[in-house]
Design an enzyme around this catalytic site. Structure first.
Site: not given
Ligand code: EPU
Length: 312
Positions: A180, A231, A301
């Site tokens: 990012r 995010s 971010e």
């Molecule tokens: N989780 C929780 N609680 C929450 C949210 C998430 O426990 O409230 C856990 C989920 O269960 C999972 C882990 O955290 O085990 C990761 O969550 P998720 O798969 O939703 O992905 P993320 O890491 O939160 C990232 C990117 C997103 C992208 C998604 C899908 C970042 C900061 N976020 O989210 O990117 O869409 O993966 O690939 O890198 C963005 O950067 O703006 C963005 C939306």
């Protein structure tokens, strides 16, 4: 710099931009979160050449500026923006089909729209980007990514206008990508993205669509709909900002009409006319709570635009 310290050279700006210069514009409507005060002056760029001309003019006049594309990864302050705002609406897209297909697009083109247009031509490689809001330029600067894909892995060349050296083609190595992050994000005000060429692969349209549908379904299950900035924080190495905020007990926390999503802790929602100051208060609270409960410092971010307290 405060408003009172600077008066915009309106005559010079009007001479340079004519009717493309708009004064006293509300910026909230240009952001995905629908939050933010007014800009003193906005210049609309409808082509990469207009964008280049606008940036060069403002650098010559030594007027700082902010480029807004989709406004999807930024939080604009309630007091608005005293810098000039360049509204990037340059959105031409050109496909190069053949054995090594690619797409070149102007930086104001929507990333998701480029991905969907590619799909219709049986060109894959951007399946991960189908549901990503925002423009190509913002995606390059912030190395947007999802579902294991990101800009760093797709980009062949970016056309950059650099304040000192002018127009150049930059390779991924020149762009200095990290998670990012890019050279552009680390050096605000030094260069603008005019366009970029992305690598594509030939793939049956049905396969591309099936993969996009799968990613979009995952998104709908895990990320809230409605007005937000995407995010809010980067994921700390090996961890998840959303999970950390959940573990700190802040999911659903509301200040005014700003709320930490009950579905995903890293999404901050505008429930209607939310103030940027309320979102900022939630940011501070989330940071503090995650520091207290997990000893981890969350890094934004989202770009803070306008007038904000000093960040550490
Ligand atoms: N989780 C929780 N609680 C929450 C949210 C998430 O426990 O409230 C856990 C989920 O269960 C999972 C882990 O955290 O085990 C990761 O969550 P998720 O798969 O939703 O992905 P993320 O890491 O939160 C990232 C990117 C997103 C992208 C998604 C899908 C970042 C900061 N976020 O989210 O990117 O869409 O993966 O690939 O890198 C963005 O950067 O703006 C963005 C939306």
């Amino acid at each position: 710099m405060h408003v009172s310290e600077r008066t915009l050279p309106l005559a010079a700006l009007q001479a340079a931009f004519g009717e493309r210069l708009q004064q006293d514009q509300s910026l909230g409507r240009y952001t995905s979160a629908r939050i933010g005060g007014r800009a003193d002056a906005v210049v609309v760029a409808r082509s990469a050449d207009e964008l280049a001309h606008a940036a060069q003019t403002l650098w010559q006049l030594e007027l700082p500026f902010v480029v807004m594309g989709g406004g999807s990864n930024m939080l604009v302050s309630d007091a608005g923006v005293r810098e000039m705002v360049l509204l990037n609406q340059a959105s031409q897209v050109q496909f190069h089909e053949g054995p090594d297909p690619s797409v070149w697009a102007e930086s104001g083109a929507g990333l998701g729209s480029i991905a969907r247009q590619a799909a219709r031509k049986g060109l894959g490689g951007l399946e991960w980007a189908a549901g990503i809001p925002g423009t190509l330029g913002g995606a390059v600067a912030g190395n947007a990514g999802a579902h294991g894909g990101d800009m760093a892995a797709c980009i062949e060349l970016a056309t950059i206008l650099h304040r000192e050296v002018g127009r150049q083609e930059w390779t991924p190595a020149d762009l200095g990508f990290a998670y990012r992050e890019s050279w552009l994000k680390r050096n605000p005000g030094q260069a603008v993205v005019l366009g970029a060429q992305l690598r594509l692969v030939q793939r049956p349209e049905a396969e591309i669509r099936a993969q996009m549908d799968e990613f979009l379904a995952h998104r709908r299950q895990t990320q809230p709909p409605g007005a937000s900035m995407g995010s809010m924080f980067k994921n700390p190495a090996g961890n998840s900002a959303g999970r950390l905020i959940e573990q700190a007990g802040l999911k659903g926390k509301r200040i005014g009409n700003a709320q930490i999503s009950p579905l995903h802790g890293n999404f901050f929602l505008n429930l209607g006319e939310a103030r940027a100051a309320d979102v900022f208060a939630l940011i501070q609270e989330a940071r503090q709570a995650v520091m207290d409960t997990a000893g981890i410092e969350l890094e934004l971010e989202v770009q803070l635009v306008g007038e904000w307290p000093e960040q550490d």
